[in-house]
Structures are given as structure tokens and as C-alpha cells.
Write a protein that holds these residues in place. Structure first.
Motif, PDB file in Angstrom:
ATOM      1  N   GLU A   1       0.606  -0.810   0.251  1.00 46.10           N
ATOM      2  CA  GLU A   1       0.459   0.010   0.308  1.00 46.10           C
ATOM      3  C   GLU A   1       0.907   0.959  -0.096  1.00 46.10           C
ATOM      4  O   GLU A   1       1.616   1.594   0.670  1.00 46.10           O
ATOM      5  N   ASN A   2       0.999   2.049  -0.939  1.00 42.62           N
ATOM      6  CA  ASN A   2       1.737   3.175  -1.681  1.00 42.62           C
ATOM      7  C   ASN A   2       1.181   4.133  -1.873  1.00 42.62           C
ATOM      8  O   ASN A   2      -0.261   3.809  -2.769  1.00 42.62           O
ATOM      9  N   GLU A   3       1.718   5.234  -2.411  1.00 43.35           N
ATOM     10  CA  GLU A   3       0.749   6.679  -3.041  1.00 43.35           C
ATOM     11  C   GLU A   3       0.524   6.730  -4.049  1.00 43.35           C
ATOM     12  O   GLU A   3       2.013   5.878  -5.072  1.00 43.35           O
ATOM     13  N   ILE A   4      -0.343   6.554  -4.640  1.00 39.05           N
ATOM     14  CA  ILE A   4       0.053   5.648  -6.592  1.00 39.05           C
ATOM     15  C   ILE A   4      -0.674   7.262  -7.025  1.00 39.05           C
ATOM     16  O   ILE A   4      -2.093   7.629  -7.074  1.00 39.05           O
TER      17      ILE A   4
ATOM     18  N   ILE B   1      -0.030   5.186 -15.510  1.00 42.73           N
ATOM     19  CA  ILE B   1      -0.157   4.940 -16.567  1.00 42.73           C
ATOM     20  C   ILE B   1       0.869   5.589 -17.800  1.00 42.73           C
ATOM     21  O   ILE B   1       1.919   4.780 -18.434  1.00 42.73           O
ATOM     22  N   GLU B   2       2.181   6.656 -17.952  1.00 44.61           N
ATOM     23  CA  GLU B   2       2.304   7.040 -18.289  1.00 44.61           C
ATOM     24  C   GLU B   2       4.227   6.389 -18.912  1.00 44.61           C
ATOM     25  O   GLU B   2       4.304   5.948 -19.357  1.00 44.61           O
ATOM     26  N   HIS B   3       4.792   5.852 -16.917  1.00 42.54           N
ATOM     27  CA  HIS B   3       5.408   5.112 -17.097  1.00 42.54           C
ATOM     28  C   HIS B   3       5.730   3.919 -17.347  1.00 42.54           C
ATOM     29  O   HIS B   3       6.145   2.886 -17.786  1.00 42.54           O
ATOM     30  N   VAL B   4       3.889   3.341 -17.711  1.00 40.92           N
ATOM     31  CA  VAL B   4       3.663   2.293 -18.714  1.00 40.92           C
ATOM     32  C   VAL B   4       4.314   1.742 -19.951  1.00 40.92           C
ATOM     33  O   VAL B   4       4.965   1.381 -20.299  1.00 40.92           O
ATOM     34  N   LEU B   5       3.518   3.449 -20.453  1.00 37.57           N
ATOM     35  CA  LEU B   5       4.128   3.769 -21.756  1.00 37.57           C
ATOM     36  C   LEU B   5       5.311   3.829 -22.464  1.00 37.57           C
ATOM     37  O   LEU B   5       5.719   3.749 -23.496  1.00 37.57           O
ATOM     38  N   GLU B   6       5.606   4.574 -20.986  1.00 37.68           N
ATOM     39  CA  GLU B   6       7.143   4.538 -21.369  1.00 37.68           C
ATOM     40  C   GLU B   6       8.334   3.167 -22.054  1.00 37.68           C
ATOM     41  O   GLU B   6       8.546   2.720 -22.185  1.00 37.68           O
ATOM     42  N   LEU B   7       7.188   2.222 -20.641  1.00 40.07           N
ATOM     43  CA  LEU B   7       8.378   1.025 -21.437  1.00 40.07           C
ATOM     44  C   LEU B   7       7.836   0.329 -22.134  1.00 40.07           C
ATOM     45  O   LEU B   7       8.726  -0.866 -22.695  1.00 40.07           O
TER      46      LEU B   7
ATOM     47  N   GLY C   1      -2.294   2.156  -3.265  1.00 38.71           N
ATOM     48  CA  GLY C   1      -2.413   1.164  -3.649  1.00 38.71           C
ATOM     49  C   GLY C   1      -1.176   0.712  -3.749  1.00 38.71           C
ATOM     50  O   GLY C   1      -0.066   1.134  -3.809  1.00 38.71           O
ATOM     51  N   ASP C   2      -0.931  -0.549  -5.070  1.00 39.23           N
ATOM     52  CA  ASP C   2       0.301  -1.463  -4.918  1.00 39.23           C
ATOM     53  C   ASP C   2       0.476  -1.328  -6.300  1.00 39.23           C
ATOM     54  O   ASP C   2      -0.138  -1.756  -7.720  1.00 39.23           O
ATOM     55  N   ALA C   3       1.262   0.223  -6.391  1.00 41.59           N
ATOM     56  CA  ALA C   3       1.500   0.798  -7.864  1.00 41.59           C
ATOM     57  C   ALA C   3       2.423   0.048  -9.001  1.00 41.59           C
ATOM     58  O   ALA C   3       2.299   0.005  -9.233  1.00 41.59           O
ATOM     59  N   VAL C   4       2.848  -0.648  -8.113  1.00 41.89           N
ATOM     60  CA  VAL C   4       4.513  -1.907  -9.589  1.00 41.89           C
ATOM     61  C   VAL C   4       2.992  -3.109  -9.693  1.00 41.89           C
ATOM     62  O   VAL C   4       2.957  -3.030 -11.170  1.00 41.89           O
ATOM     63  N   ARG C   5       2.352  -3.905  -8.770  1.00 39.02           N
ATOM     64  CA  ARG C   5       1.208  -4.310  -9.661  1.00 39.02           C
ATOM     65  C   ARG C   5       0.632  -3.561 -10.455  1.00 39.02           C
ATOM     66  O   ARG C   5      -0.141  -4.585 -11.440  1.00 39.02           O
ATOM     67  N   LEU C   6      -0.429  -2.531 -10.417  1.00 32.51           N
ATOM     68  CA  LEU C   6      -1.185  -2.373 -10.976  1.00 32.51           C
ATOM     69  C   LEU C   6      -0.082  -2.060 -12.398  1.00 32.51           C
ATOM     70  O   LEU C   6      -0.621  -2.159 -13.712  1.00 32.51           O
ATOM     71  N   GLN C   7       0.836  -1.449 -12.684  1.00 34.55           N
ATOM     72  CA  GLN C   7       1.575  -0.940 -13.757  1.00 34.55           C
ATOM     73  C   GLN C   7       1.857  -2.336 -14.711  1.00 34.55           C
ATOM     74  O   GLN C   7       1.783  -2.699 -15.424  1.00 34.55           O
ATOM     75  N   GLN C   8       2.052  -3.668 -13.741  1.00 33.92           N
ATOM     76  CA  GLN C   8       2.223  -4.673 -14.030  1.00 33.92           C
ATOM     77  C   GLN C   8       1.185  -5.405 -14.359  1.00 33.92           C
ATOM     78  O   GLN C   8       1.278  -6.224 -15.744  1.00 33.92           O
ATOM     79  N   ILE C   9      -0.307  -5.362 -14.507  1.00 27.52           N
ATOM     80  CA  ILE C   9      -1.163  -5.422 -15.179  1.00 27.52           C
ATOM     81  C   ILE C   9      -1.723  -4.498 -16.528  1.00 27.52           C
ATOM     82  O   ILE C   9      -1.078  -4.747 -17.292  1.00 27.52           O
TER      83      ILE C   9
ATOM     84  N   PHE D   1     -10.326  -4.194 -17.302  1.00 29.68           N
ATOM     85  CA  PHE D   1     -11.091  -4.450 -14.819  1.00 29.68           C
ATOM     86  C   PHE D   1     -10.842  -2.984 -14.446  1.00 29.68           C
ATOM     87  O   PHE D   1     -11.129  -2.075 -14.501  1.00 29.68           O
ATOM     88  N   THR D   2     -11.340  -3.447 -13.340  1.00 31.21           N
ATOM     89  CA  THR D   2     -11.768  -2.468 -11.995  1.00 31.21           C
ATOM     90  C   THR D   2     -10.708  -3.028 -11.447  1.00 31.21           C
ATOM     91  O   THR D   2     -10.377  -4.441 -11.082  1.00 31.21           O
ATOM     92  N   THR D   3     -10.195  -1.947 -10.211  1.00 34.43           N
ATOM     93  CA  THR D   3      -9.457  -1.902  -9.335  1.00 34.43           C
ATOM     94  C   THR D   3     -10.152  -1.249  -8.160  1.00 34.43           C
ATOM     95  O   THR D   3     -10.756   0.049  -7.706  1.00 34.43           O
ATOM     96  N   LEU D   4     -10.154  -1.429  -6.214  1.00 32.25           N
ATOM     97  CA  LEU D   4     -10.598  -0.737  -5.415  1.00 32.25           C
ATOM     98  C   LEU D   4      -9.012  -0.625  -4.665  1.00 32.25           C
ATOM     99  O   LEU D   4      -8.617  -1.625  -4.359  1.00 32.25           O
ATOM    100  N   PHE D   5      -8.979   1.077  -4.605  1.00 34.36           N
ATOM    101  CA  PHE D   5      -8.058   1.817  -3.924  1.00 34.36           C
ATOM    102  C   PHE D   5      -8.999   2.163  -2.615  1.00 34.36           C
ATOM    103  O   PHE D   5     -10.139   3.088  -3.178  1.00 34.36           O
ATOM    104  N   LYS D   6      -7.690   2.195  -2.015  1.00 33.70           N
ATOM    105  CA  LYS D   6      -8.427   3.670  -1.083  1.00 33.70           C
ATOM    106  C   LYS D   6      -8.101   5.522  -1.449  1.00 33.70           C
ATOM    107  O   LYS D   6      -7.353   5.698  -2.320  1.00 33.70           O
TER     108      LYS D   6
END
Length: 906
Positions: free
Chosen positions: A471-474, A480-486, A512-520, A622-627
Motif C-alpha cells: 500500500e503506497n501512494e499512486i 499509466i505514463e510510466h507503462v507507456l514509456e516501458l 494501493g500497489d503501484a508496481v502490481r497495477l503497472q504490471q497489469i 478491469f476494475t480495481t478497488l483503491f483507498k
């Protein structure tokens, strides 16, 4: 004298033989008496009540004596007679009538009271049937009851009565009858439920033969309970023919013995003497077949020899269970206790069957419940024992699998470290175009192999239940932009646009989990890139639902690719499965990317779906539940761009709309043109604009040709131009003379204003948005000193060459012992530590270095740099005192990130 329930009663014989039972001195108000005295017996006579006074009995016999015991054939007919003298004052009386072999008609004082079947003097005239009954007695004027019973039998191997009649209080006898029915129904229910339960366990995967045979035993024996004794089944189904119910009664007995023997054999096969069980099985099957095929006269004679055989089996089986206990078999003590109970029940009923006494319903019920309770414990204990064993084996297998994956990951990552690291360094050096192409191909192939390894490790982690979300700040847009750069590096198709759009109501930050979101996102976008030849891929983010402390976000990744056939959609989220699984398939892959994405989405409280039309495109949603995070987006303002006028040219309406929104956010005034001809028709009006942005790919006239036309009227100083293009076109040698800035696609919002600001700097040479932000100058000025602890020569070379690029002073230690010795005489700023090394591993070396640094008041940062990339490896490194973790293969970008994170002049 005759004895009834311990009371001596006289039988009066006058001038002729006439059995009379005197109960005048007995109180019948709250009691009952069995009429097991001698009765007048008339063989081969069916006398009516009016005929009794005119016929002398052939003899006086005990009522329950079988006809074969009185030297008469079991086939025939007869009449029984008994007179009973009642007490002067009695309550309502009733008569409890058991079964007869195999039809009867009962009269009292010339009145027909009860009957079963049809009486006849030949087989053709009579009809067999039996059903125990309790019938109330009417009030008679006389205190004498003349009971006359006509009995006929042409089917059963025995003739006559089975049990004595009972006279007594009506309420008491009916109560006893209802108790008998309740007992049989209750016990039958227990047996059926037990049988279905264990049959279900067997059907659902607990494939032990002992379970199956015990389940079948319970179901078969349930009929024995309800179809014998009180014959409760006849109450439920009175229309069933007598011969069928009789066959079922005997078949249930024989099959019960067969199934319990097989159950014992498969429960404890090593302790069982198999030939005996085979003999028991053969006898049971033969007797069962005879009960099906032969007449009742034949198969009803089998019960006594079968009971004798079962008695012998009880003794053998009892010894089997004792041996199981001695051999400490799982649940054997419960087997012995329950089997002792059932053997006691059988013995009790066998003795009762031969008429020695009437069995107690209560004792039988307690015995059966005791038996099935402990039998359930047997199987539950065995199931628990098996589950523990299976769990232990699974844990050992999981450890072996994890060890194997860890070893293979380590062994593959080690050479990949050289492939990716050195090819990256090579591609950044002075090469010919062909050489650069070769080096980049090597690097991308290594990265693809690394991606496969990571997918396998992720899938293993998910399957073993070890996936943990952070759980960290996203920052949603930046993620999204980081993924697009990759993915920009793997998009080599200039005809394919990759776009993203975030709705205005989507918050800037969530938890939430930024790393796992970017992995998806990476998995789904990479999948779309693989199957899309031209057109566009759009990532669309919307706010689907909002709660007080959380929100549900919806991501849509749509493409214009080849689509998926409807009959293949169900394969998408299955592991190691692909839409095209033929040997001639065009597209490769492990099939794990979508499976991992689905599991990650579900772990984030969402779900994933796909819709597709063949040859048109696909959309993954896909949907995700975030705080929620109460934090507004920081809008970066560039004063030099404020209120500047810009024209935007692109033939793709979606690109126009998205980019126009982003330019407006940068405080620019935007005019859009959707075709080259439209812009050229207004070319004389462009002097009012501060700069222009032109897309490269357009069907009519491409961006370079449009810029050439503009340059005929406007110089670079008068009208700066920006080119939007894929990376392939930015290397065009002619671009430098026409454009002032190149923005490689996809356009990144967070760096858009920063890059446009370059147009108005003093340096007017062409600029390009850099994807490899240079290391800040402070890294070169401070003369940082780094130690690489690595035993592999190739890995030493890779790390050394990368750090040299950043002007870092580097020392090498080949094992942990050298690292400890070297660290004592040098003031290192950072140590890259391998885990597995000879003489001393990296974990032990880290503990010693950290302990020494505390004594000296110094703290060198230690970063694990290892091919052991499993989660447990990371934990071991941190437990040893390391500050960070870097999995091999390493890249220039990864090393740069660690240097920026841990080295500082301050």
C-alpha cells in the motif's frame, strides 16, 4: 399350568380339548401380555368362529412353533384357537399382531378384527402379504375373548406364526408400535445420510475404496432396518408385492455382509486374510442371486446358514481390527470400537431372531448410533491424517519447486546479466546503424526472456498464496505514463498509435500497489501490441464507483487488432493456454501474462473481462478497488508557455482531442486541424501562432512534407515546429533542418510542458524528449567510491562498465571475505553485494560490515545485487541488514536509480 410374563395361568380343559387362558386376576390397565401359551391347532382346516364348537383340535401347540417343527409341511393352512378370560374391569384394550408365514385372518367373538393377504386352501386361491399391526379391540358383552386365526402359506420355507400376539392397554401397545416405527425411520435416516455423505466424499475426490464400500453398506443396510422387524417400509409403500419386499429383505442381508467384508479388506488390506473375504464375497453374491432368481421357498432357507457364516466372519474380522490397532493404522482404534459395537448388535439380533428373547429397540438404537459415530470418526481421522500427509507432501513439493525455480532463476539470470547489460552498453556506443540494430535485438531478446522468467516466478508466487500487495501512494496518470514509456521501446510499428485518456473526475492519487497495477497494464498493453498491426491502442481510465473511503476505478485497454474468435475467449485466462495452440501459430508466449493479470486484479478487489470482434479488435476491461487519498494533483505551470497560441495537426481525431486537452491544461490556446490539406489551405494564417505541433503519420501528406511547405513561408525563428512521431522516424537526417523539437510517441502529459518550454530557450538546435535522463552532475563531482562484491567475472565486468559510465570509482571483491577486509581499509559510499559466493556469502559479509560500521560510527549503504530473485531471497537480504535489493540482470537504468537513491552530497 402355563406361564405368561412370569405369572402362572391355568389352562382349563373340559370334556373336549379347549385351550383357555385365564387373565381375570391380571391388571391390563397399563400393561401387556404375550399370548405365547398353547393354542388349539387345526391342521389343514380353515374353520370359521361358528365351527369351533363342532371340531376337536388336532393338538395343543405353542403359538410360535413353526409348522415344520410339528411334523407338518411348511406349505398348507391351519386354524389356531384360544379363549381368554379377561378381568372384570379393563380400560380400552388392543391386540398387537406380528407377521405370519405368510397370510392370515383373525376373528374375536365372531368378528373379523384383522387380516393380511388372502387365505386359501391352495396356492392359486391365496395371496401372501405381511404387515405387523396393532388393532383396538371392540367392547364385548362377555368377559371372554374367543380368538380364532386362519393361516395359509405356500411360499415361505416356514409356516405358522413368527412371534406371539400381545394383548394389553390400547395406549401402551400403540405407543410401542409408534416407537418401533420411529426407531426404524430414524435409524434408516441416519444410514441413508451417512451413506450419501461418504458417497459424496468419494465422488468429490476422496477416492478410497473403503469409503465407497462403507457408503454402499450404509445405503443397502438402510433397507434391512426399514424392511425388516417392524416393517416400516410397508407402511410407506403398502402396494409393493409381498414377494418383492421379501426378496429385498434377504438381498439387503446378503449384500450388507458382502459390502462390509470388502470395506474391511480395503480399510486394512495388509491385516486382512484376503481368501476369506473372497469366500465371503462369493457366498454373498451367490445367495443374493438366488434371492433374485429362485422362489421364496428356496432362498428363505438360506438365512440360517448365512448367519452362521457371518458369525464366523465376525470373529475373523474382529481379529483383523485388533491387528490394525497393533500395527498402529490410522483410525484403527475407532474401527475396533465401532466394529465391536456392530458385532454386538448382530449377535444380539441373531439371538433374538431365534426367539430366545425380544430385542430392545433402545439398545439397538444406541448400538447403531455408537457404531456409525465411531465409523465416522474412523473416516474423519483417516481423512485428517491423509490431509496432513498430503499437506506435508505439498509443502515439501512447494519447497522443492521454489528451490528449483530459485536455482533456475539464478542460473538463467546470471548469463542474462551479461547479455542485457553489455548489449545495453554496446548499443549506447558508437556503432553503425546495422550494428546498433543487432545490439538492440540482442538486448530486447534478453529482456523478453527475463519477462518470461518473471512471469513464471510471479505465477508460482500467486499459486502458492504468497502474493502480498503493498500500500503506497499512486499517481494514477504517472503510473499509466510510466507503462507507456516501458512499452514504447517494444512498439516498432510506425502505423500503430498508443494513446491514453483519463476522465476529469478521476482523482490524481490513490493508495494501493503501484508496481502490481503497472504490471497489469504492461501485460495487457503488451498483449495488444502483439496482436495489433495498425490502428491504435487506447488506455481509458474512468471512475466507476465511489465510497466514503475508497473508489473503484475502471481501466479499458482497447485495440484495433485481429480480435479473438468467440469460441476461443474461454482460453484467455487459463494458465499456459493460448487462443491459437497449434504448432503453426504465428504468435508465441507462455500464456501466463493474462492469468497473472487476472489474479492480480482479483487480489485488488476487482474483476477482469474481455469483449472482442474478430478482425475488428478487442477490449480488456478491469476494475480495481483503491483507498482514497486527499491530495490534489500538482499542476506544473510554465510561465513561458502561458497564453501562447499553438496549432495542432493530426488526422486521428482521438489524438487531436486528447492532446488538445493536455495543451489547454498547459495554459495554451489551441487550434486543431484534422488533415494536411486543411492546414495547407490556411498556411498564410499561421503567422499568428507561436508554434505548431504536427503528427508524422498522415495518409495524404505526411508531417515532413507539411513542414516543408510551412518552411517555404516561415523560418524556424518565426514559427517553431514540433514533430510528433514514433522513435523510428526521429532518426531521419532531414528532420534537423525543419523541426525545432521532436516528441516521441506516446506523448507523456507530465513532461509535455517541460519539453515544449525548450522551444523558447536560447539554444535552437533540435531537441528530443530524453528517455534516459542523464545522471545529475553531482554524481561526477563527488568522486563517489563503490565496491562491487561479485564472484562471477562476467558480472564484475558488466557492473564495472556501467558504473564507469557515471564516473564512479569502482573496486572489486570476489567474495564476502575479501569484501569485509577491503571495507575495513576503505571508506565506501555504496556496496553492491552478491548473495551466493565461495568462502563467505553476501549475507554473512553484510552482517559483519554492518556491525563494523556501527562501531566506527559509519554506515555504508549495501544493495543486494543478485540473481536470487525470489521473495524469500529479498527478505533474507533485508534481515541480514542490506538497505535495498536489485535483481539481476542489471541495466544502466537500474544502476542509475540506485545511485540516485542512495548517493547524495548532502
Amino acid at each position: 399350568m402355563s406361564t405368561i410374563n412370569g405369572v402362572s395361568l391355568p389352562i382349563h380343559a373340559q370334556q373336549k380339548i379347549e385351550p383357555i387362558l385365564d387373565l381375570s386376576a391380571v391388571k391390563l390397565s397399563n400393561s401387556s401380555f404375550k399370548l405365547d401359551t398353547n393354542w388349539g391347532f387345526y391342521w389343514l382346516k380353515l374353520l370359521e368362529p361358528s365351527d369351533i364348537n363342532h371340531h376337536e383340535p388336532d393338538s395343543l401347540i405353542n403359538f410360535t412353533s413353526e409348522w415344520t417343527n410339528t411334523n407338518n409341511s411348511s406349505f398348507g393352512y391351519a386354524t389356531y384357537h384360544l379363549s381368554i378370560i379377561l378381568p372384570n374391569s379393563t380400560d380400552d384394550l388392543a391386540l398387537d399382531i406380528p407377521i405370519f408365514y405368510s397370510s392370515y385372518k383373525l376373528f374375536i367373538n365372531d368378528f373379523k378384527i384383522s387380516s393380511n393377504g388372502k387365505i386359501g386352501t391352495s396356492k392359486n386361491e391365496y395371496e401372501p402379504y405381511w404387515l405387523p399391526q396393532t388393532v383396538p379391540l371392540p367392547k364385548f358383552d362377555s368377559d371372554t375373548l374367543n380368538i380364532l386365526i386362519q393361516v395359509a402359506n405356500y411360499d415361505h420355507s416356514k409356516g405358522g406364526a413368527f412371534l406371539p400376539l400381545t394383548i394389553g392397554s390400547s395406549s401402551l401397545l400403540f405407543k410401542n408400535r409408534y416407537i418401533q416405527y420411529g426407531y426404524s425411520f430414524f435409524l434408516t435416516g441416519i444410514l441413508i445420510m451417512s451413506g450419501l455423505l461418504f458417497l459424496g466424499l468419494y465422488s468429490f475426490g476422496w477416492r478410497e475404496k473403503s469409503i465407497l464400500y462403507f457408503a454402499l453398506f450404509c445405503l443397502i443396510y438402510s433397507y434391512r432396518v426399514i424392511g425388516f422387524g417392524s416393517y416400516g417400509f410397508h407402511i410407506l409403500q403398502p402396494e409393493i408385492p409381498w414377494v418383492i419386499s421379501l426378496r429385498l429383505e434377504y438381498i439387503s442381508l446378503f449384500l450388507s455382509g458382502l459390502l462390509f467384508g470388502l470395506y474391511t479388506l480395503h480399510l486394512y488390506p495388509k491385516e486382512t486374510y484376503k481368501p476369506f473375504i473372497y469366500v465371503l464375497s462369493a457366498v454373498s453374491i451367490i445367495f443374493s442371486l438366488q434371492s433374485i432368481l429362485l422362489s421364496p421357498h428356496v432362498f428363505t432357507q438360506l438365512v440360517i446358514p448365512y448367519i452362521i457364516f457371518l458369525t464366523f466372519y465376525f470373529l475373523v474380522a474382529f481379529w483383523i481390527y485388533i491387528k490394525a490397532v497393533l500395527n498402529k493404522k490410522a483410525g484403527s482404534i475407532y474401527s475396533l470400537i465401532s466394529t465391536t459395537a456392530i458385532f454386538a448388535i448382530f449377535g444380539y439380533e441373531i439371538v433374538a431372531y431365534f426367539g430366545n428373547f425380544k430385542s430392545s429397540i433402545f439398545l439397538l438404537l444406541i448400538g447403531y448410533i455408537f457404531f456409525f459415530f465411531f465409523q465416522s470418526l474412523v473416516h474423519l481421522y483417516r481423512y485428517s491424517f491423509k490431509m496432513k500427509t498430503t499437506l506435508l507432501e505439498a509443502e515439501q513439493s512447494s519447497k522443492a519447486k521454489s528451490q528449483f525455480l530459485s536455482t533456475m532463476s539464478h542460473e538463467i539470470r546470471t548469463p542474462l546479466n551479461a547479455v542485457i547489460g553489455l548489449s545495453g552498453l554496446l548499443s549506447d556506443s558508437s556503432l553503425t546503424p546495422q550494428q546498433k540494430e543487432f545490439s538492440m535485438t540482442i538486448k530486447k531478446s534478453g529482456e523478453n526472456l527475463l519477462r518470461i522468467i518473471n512471469n513464471i516466478l510471479d505465477f508460482s508466487k500467486i499459486e502458492s498464496g504468497k502474493l502480498e500487495l503493498e500500500e503506497n501512494e499512486i499517481n494514477l496518470r504517472e503510473s499509466i505514463e510510466h507503462v507507456l514509456e516501458l512499452v514504447a521501446g517494444i512498439n516498432t510499428n510506425p502505423n500503430l498509435e498508443v494513446l491514453y485518456e483519463v476522465e476529469d473526475n478521476v482523482p490524481a492519487y490513490v493508495t494501493g500497489d503501484a508496481v502490481r497495477l503497472q504490471q497489469i497494464l504492461t501485460n495487457l498493453i503488451s498483449n495488444s501490441l502483439k496482436f495489433t498491426n495498425d490502428g491504435e491502442i487506447l488506455i481509458h481510465l474512468t471512475l466507476k464507483r465511489e465510497f466514503s473511503s475508497s473508489i473503484v476505478l475502471q481501466y479499458e485497454i482497447s485495440d484495433t487488432g485481429i480480435g479473438i474468435p468467440k469460441d476461443k475467449l474461454n482460453r484467455l485466462f487459463q494458465r499456459f493456454s493460448q487462443v491459437d495452440d497449434s504448432s503453426t501459430r504465428k504468435f508465441g508466449g507462455t500464456g501466463l501474462g493474462l492469468v497473472i493479470s487476472k489474479r492480480l486484479v482479483e487480489a485488488m478487489g476487482g474483476n477482469i473481462t474481455v469483449s472482442s470482434i474478430e478482425n475488428i479488435g478487442s477490449t480488456f476491461t478491469f476494475t480495481t478497488l483503491f483507498k482514497k487519498v486527499i491530495k490534489e494533483a500538482e499542476i506544473e505551470t510554465r510561465p513561458v508557455l502561458k497564453n501562447k497560441k499553438v496549432f495542432l495537426l493530426a488526422d486521428n481525431s482521438r489524438i487531436l482531442n486528447i492532446l488538445q486537452k493536455r495543451l489547454v491544461l498547459a495554459n495554451l490556446h489551441v487550434t486543431s486541424f484534422n488533415s494536411s490539406t486543411n492546414l495547407i489551405s490556411h498556411i498564410n494564417d499561421l503567422e499568428s501562432y507561436d508554434f505548431g505541433i504536427i503528427d508524422m503519420q498522415m495518409p495524404e501528406i505526411n508531417g515532413i512534407e507539411v513542414a516543408e511547405r510551412i518552411r517555404e513561408l516561415y523560418s524556424k525563428e518565426n514559427l517553431p515546429l514540433v514533430l510528433m512521431s514514433s522513435k523510428q522516424h526521429t532518426e531521419h537526417s532531414y528532420i534537423n533542418t525543419i523541426f525545432d523539437l521532436v516528441l516521441p510517441k506516446p506523448i507523456i502529459q507530465t513532461s509535455l510542458s517541460k519539453n515544449l518550454e525548450q522551444l523558447f530557450n536560447s539554444n535552437t538546435q533540435i531537441k528530443e524528449q530524453s528517455k534516459e535522463n542523464l545522471i545529475p552532475a553531482r554524481l561526477f563531482k563527488s568522486n563517489f567510491h563503490v565496491l562491487i562484491v561479485e564472484d562471477n567475472l562476467v558480472n564484475q565486468l558488466v557492473a564495472h562498465r556501467i558504473l564507469e559510465r557515471f564516473g564512479i570509482k569502482v573496486d572489486i571483491a570476489e567474495n564476502g571475505k575479501q569484501a569485509v577486509d577491503t571495507e575495513l581499509s576503505n571508506n565506501y559510499d555504496l556496496i553492491f553485494m552478491d548473495m551466493e559466493m565461495p568462502i563467505m556469502d553476501g549475507l554473512e559479509a553484510t552482517r559483519i560490515i554492518k556491525a563494523n560500521s556501527i562501531d566506527r560510527g559509519e554506515k555504508p549503504f549495501i544493495v543486494a545485487m543478485t540473481a536470487n530473485a525470489m521473495p524469500e531471497d529479498r527478505e533474507r537480504c533485508f534481515e541480514a541488514g542490506m538497505d535495498d535489493f536489485l535483481a539481476k540482470p542489471i541495466t544502466l537504468e537500474a544502476i542509475k536509480e540506485m545511485l540516485l537513491k542512495w548517493l547524495d552530497d548532502n
